[in-house]
Design an enzyme around this catalytic site. Structure first.
Site, PDB file in Angstrom:
ATOM      1  N   GLY A 115       0.801  -1.219   0.000  1.00 31.42           N
ATOM      2  CA  GLY A 115       0.000   0.000   0.000  1.00 31.42           C
ATOM      3  C   GLY A 115       0.833   1.267   0.000  1.00 31.42           C
ATOM      4  O   GLY A 115       1.979   1.274  -0.447  1.00 31.42           O
ATOM      5  N   SER A 122       7.635  -0.097   6.264  1.00 34.87           N
ATOM      6  CA  SER A 122       7.638  -1.500   5.863  1.00 34.87           C
ATOM      7  C   SER A 122       8.862  -1.868   5.030  1.00 34.87           C
ATOM      8  O   SER A 122       9.049  -3.039   4.705  1.00 34.87           O
ATOM      9  CB  SER A 122       6.369  -1.825   5.065  1.00 34.87           C
ATOM     10  OG  SER A 122       6.348  -1.106   3.844  1.00 34.87           O
ATOM     11  N   CYS A 178      -8.558   4.627  -3.153  1.00 34.88           N
ATOM     12  CA  CYS A 178      -7.303   4.398  -3.864  1.00 34.88           C
ATOM     13  C   CYS A 178      -7.170   2.900  -4.106  1.00 34.88           C
ATOM     14  O   CYS A 178      -6.950   2.120  -3.171  1.00 34.88           O
ATOM     15  CB  CYS A 178      -6.112   4.922  -3.062  1.00 34.88           C
ATOM     16  SG  CYS A 178      -4.546   4.729  -3.922  1.00 34.88           S
ATOM     17  N   GLY A 182      -2.883  -2.045  -0.526  1.00 35.23           N
ATOM     18  CA  GLY A 182      -2.791  -3.454  -0.166  1.00 35.23           C
ATOM     19  C   GLY A 182      -3.764  -3.796   0.945  1.00 35.23           C
ATOM     20  O   GLY A 182      -3.921  -3.041   1.912  1.00 35.23           O
ATOM     21  N   GLY A 184      -3.696  -6.072   3.332  1.00 33.08           N
ATOM     22  CA  GLY A 184      -3.155  -6.354   4.655  1.00 33.08           C
ATOM     23  C   GLY A 184      -3.014  -5.123   5.520  1.00 33.08           C
ATOM     24  O   GLY A 184      -3.481  -5.089   6.665  1.00 33.08           O
ATOM     25  N   HIS A 186      -4.291  -2.014   4.827  1.00 40.74           N
ATOM     26  CA  HIS A 186      -5.515  -1.207   4.833  1.00 40.74           C
ATOM     27  C   HIS A 186      -6.497  -1.689   5.896  1.00 40.74           C
ATOM     28  O   HIS A 186      -6.960  -0.907   6.734  1.00 40.74           O
ATOM     29  CB  HIS A 186      -6.165  -1.259   3.454  1.00 40.74           C
ATOM     30  CG  HIS A 186      -7.317  -0.309   3.293  1.00 40.74           C
ATOM     31  ND1 HIS A 186      -7.169   1.057   3.343  1.00 40.74           N
ATOM     32  CD2 HIS A 186      -8.637  -0.528   3.071  1.00 40.74           C
ATOM     33  CE1 HIS A 186      -8.350   1.633   3.170  1.00 40.74           C
ATOM     34  NE2 HIS A 186      -9.253   0.697   2.995  1.00 40.74           N
ATOM     35  N   LEU A 478      -4.144   6.005  12.204  1.00 43.18           N
ATOM     36  CA  LEU A 478      -3.023   5.082  12.058  1.00 43.18           C
ATOM     37  C   LEU A 478      -2.585   4.901  10.612  1.00 43.18           C
ATOM     38  O   LEU A 478      -1.393   4.873  10.318  1.00 43.18           O
ATOM     39  CB  LEU A 478      -3.373   3.718  12.668  1.00 43.18           C
ATOM     40  CG  LEU A 478      -2.267   2.660  12.582  1.00 43.18           C
ATOM     41  CD1 LEU A 478      -1.086   3.041  13.468  1.00 43.18           C
ATOM     42  CD2 LEU A 478      -2.803   1.282  12.949  1.00 43.18           C
ATOM     43  N   TYR A 480      -2.627   6.905   8.260  1.00 45.13           N
ATOM     44  CA  TYR A 480      -1.889   8.077   7.788  1.00 45.13           C
ATOM     45  C   TYR A 480      -0.640   8.215   8.649  1.00 45.13           C
ATOM     46  O   TYR A 480      -0.442   9.215   9.333  1.00 45.13           O
ATOM     47  CB  TYR A 480      -2.721   9.350   7.899  1.00 45.13           C
ATOM     48  CG  TYR A 480      -3.931   9.414   7.001  1.00 45.13           C
ATOM     49  CD1 TYR A 480      -4.120   8.515   5.954  1.00 45.13           C
ATOM     50  CD2 TYR A 480      -4.906  10.395   7.197  1.00 45.13           C
ATOM     51  CE1 TYR A 480      -5.239   8.591   5.142  1.00 45.13           C
ATOM     52  CE2 TYR A 480      -6.023  10.483   6.385  1.00 45.13           C
ATOM     53  CZ  TYR A 480      -6.196   9.578   5.356  1.00 45.13           C
ATOM     54  OH  TYR A 480      -7.302   9.650   4.550  1.00 45.13           O
TER      55      TYR A 480
END
Length: 537
Positions: A115, A122, A178, A182, A184, A186, A478, A480
């Site tokens: 994402g 990450s 959007c 991803g 996971g 999101h 979170l 953002y």
């Protein structure tokens, strides 16, 4: 603590220092790759072709794999620390093996599901680290009879929406606009979109999940228990394990929905529109979502001067006649007419929201694209609980023009969001909040000094907004991610450091998250710069 993005030289120094503490056999990346490959091979089946899913810096595909899901160019400089190895699992057992091998080797594991990842947490670390990239695990199994779907963590929202559309034209899922996000990240961060006033967050519509824990076990909701299941519905999955998949509840959508866009500037009574929007958008029919974006723009009446442009973009879960009956009564300031409204299918509305708003829609297969331009950007967030007075809005316009490039995106709550208790999931920002603000600034210059200038601009506007937003704590969203509001080094003071940002993201739910984290990952294997800390020992 300043955002880590201000400190590329410190990143590099720490990375070197950490590397010096590795055993001699780890001195070269080839040795790291070989050691990790051997471990993965031991823990996998001979038919798994493990060498096909693991990349070292010496591999010609390494740079492409690393940057394919790197959306923020702030974290793609020559001084940004790079992973020792990237693992791209193709089956669940590969995830299990990667976790256990990272533990065996004592190397930090970063988890990525493709994402936005606003702050690069990450795929950047001050420690020597591996990346576990989930993009190959993207299967979607839609069961229209049960109105549910299992979707793996590496799938995108666009792929999910397309999978639902293939099975039904009157079902959807309340998640982000959007489509390259991803699943996971999101869903585990809460997830919201333009149907949240009708159906709540993405996480409010999750029925089950599969996660690999620190012991390498695959757990579903029953096996993990309700505390951990609660934690990964808005508390961030990467603090607790590796999310493999979520089972979601589909929601009904009409055969036709209505979208519209209204744009105003200050000399077109934008201030009146914004002021009225604050009371109407969170209280109107729950099927109507009206996002309001505010951005300094060139004045059409005063050349060389800046003004504020207000853009109201909306989705209504019904037809245009029903919509006009609402807006004519509650929001005449926008002057909405039938010719301003477009009635389309729900899947077309997904395409409309990502920019295909010129009346011509491509095939829904467009949603399967993962192409997304990497740019330089910064985001921040706030919550507003009391309408901002007109005089204060006019003061704000002056400050926005003074700052020049920072925009605001206002997302209304109310509806279903006001009906769900703050403790139902880790996401606490429910009743009491009129709307959420996303601050945004993008730039193209690669010069680090230019980047510092733009980061300072968004910080200034954020500071100006202090009187008008939530307090004690000044809350944040979170998904953002914003390192300005606090970070942890995951050392002896991790609980105290984590509490600084934790109460802003989670309010009163933070302490429960800490207890869950301590129970399921007591040695803090799953960690990042804003992860949930364990209780102090």
């Amino acid at each position: 603590m300043k955002p880590l993005t201000f400190l590329p030289s410190l990143f590099t120094l720490l990375f070197i220092l950490v590397s010096l503490h590795l055993s001699p056999s780890w001195a070269a990346s080839d040795s790291v790759y070989d050691t990790f490959l051997q471990c993965l091979s031991r823990r996998s089946q001979p038919s798994d072709h493990i060498s096909d899913i693991i990349y070292s810096p010496a591999n010609s595909s390494f740079a492409n794999v690393l940057t394919s899901y790197l959306r923020n160019r702030r974290f793609n400089s020559s001084s940004t620390p790079k992973p020792l190895v990237i693992v791209t699992p193709k089956q669940e057992s590969h995830v299990q093996a990667a976790i256990l091998c990272s533990k065996d080797l004592g190397v930090h594991l970063k988890i990525r599901s493709g994402g936005h990842d606003y702050e690069g947490m990450s795929y950047v670390s001050v420690d020597a680290f591996f990346i576990l990239d989930m993009f190959n695990l993207r299967s979607i199994d839609v069961d229209i009879q049960k109105e549910t779907a299992w979707v793996q963590a590496g799938a995108t929202l666009g792929e999910l929406y397309y999978g639902i559309w293939k099975k039904s034209k009157v079902h959807g899922f309340p998640a982000g606009v959007c489509t390259v996000l991803g699943i996971g990240g999101h869903l585990s961060g809460g997830g919201y979109g333009n149907m949240l006033r009708k159906y709540g967050l993405s996480a409010d519509n999750v029925l089950d999940a599969k996660i690999v824990d620190v012991q390498g076990r695959i757990l579903d909701r029953k096996a993990m228990g309700e505390d951990l299941f609660w934690a990964i519905l808005g508390g961030g999955g990467a603090s607790f394990g590796v999310i493999l998949a979520y089972q979601i509840k589909l929601v009904p959508v009409p055969e036709k929905v209505t979208v519209f866009r209204v744009e105003r500037t200050l000399d077109q009574n934008a201030t009146d529109l914004v002021y009225k929007w604050q009371s109407v958008a969170p209280s109107t029919d729950s099927g109507l979502f009206m996002r309001l974006s505010l951005l300094p723009t060139s004045s059409q009446t005063q050349k060389g001067q800046l003004t504020i442009g207000a853009s109201l973009v909306a989705l209504y879960l019904g037809n245009s006649d029903q919509l006009l009956a609402i807006t004519d009564k509650e929001f005449p300031e926008i002057g909405l007419r039938k010719e301003n409204c477009t009635e389309i299918s729900w899947i077309e509305s997904v395409l409309w929201w990502i920019g295909f708003d010129n009346g011509t829609f491509p095939a829904p297969e467009t949603l399967l694209s993962r192409d997304y331009p990497a740019i330089f950007f910064k985001r921040k967030s706030d919550y507003v609980q009391t309408p901002i007075a007109k005089a204060n809005l006019e003061w704000l316009w002056k400050k926005m023009i003074e700052v020049e490039k920072v925009g605001l995106s206002l997302n209304p709550y109310g509806g279903r969001m006001s009906e769900i208790p703050a403790s139902a999931t880790p996401f606490p920002h429910r009743a009491g909040n009129l709307f959420k603000i996303q601050y945004f600034i993008d730039w193209k210059e690669e010069d680090p000094e230019a980047g510092k200038k733009y980061l300072a601009q968004i910080s200034r506007l954020y500071s100006y907004m202090t009187p008008f937003v939530s307090k004690n704590p000044r809350s944040a969203f979170l998904n953002y991610r914003d390192l300005d509001i606090g970070a942890t080094t995951n050392g002896n003071n991790s609980y105290e450091e984590g509490r600084v940002y934790g109460v802003k993201y989670f309010n009163d739910n933070f302490e429960r998250l800490v207890k869950v984290k301590t129970a399921v990952d007591p040695n803090n294997f799953f960690r990042n710069e804003q992860s949930i800390p364990t209780l102090p020992k």
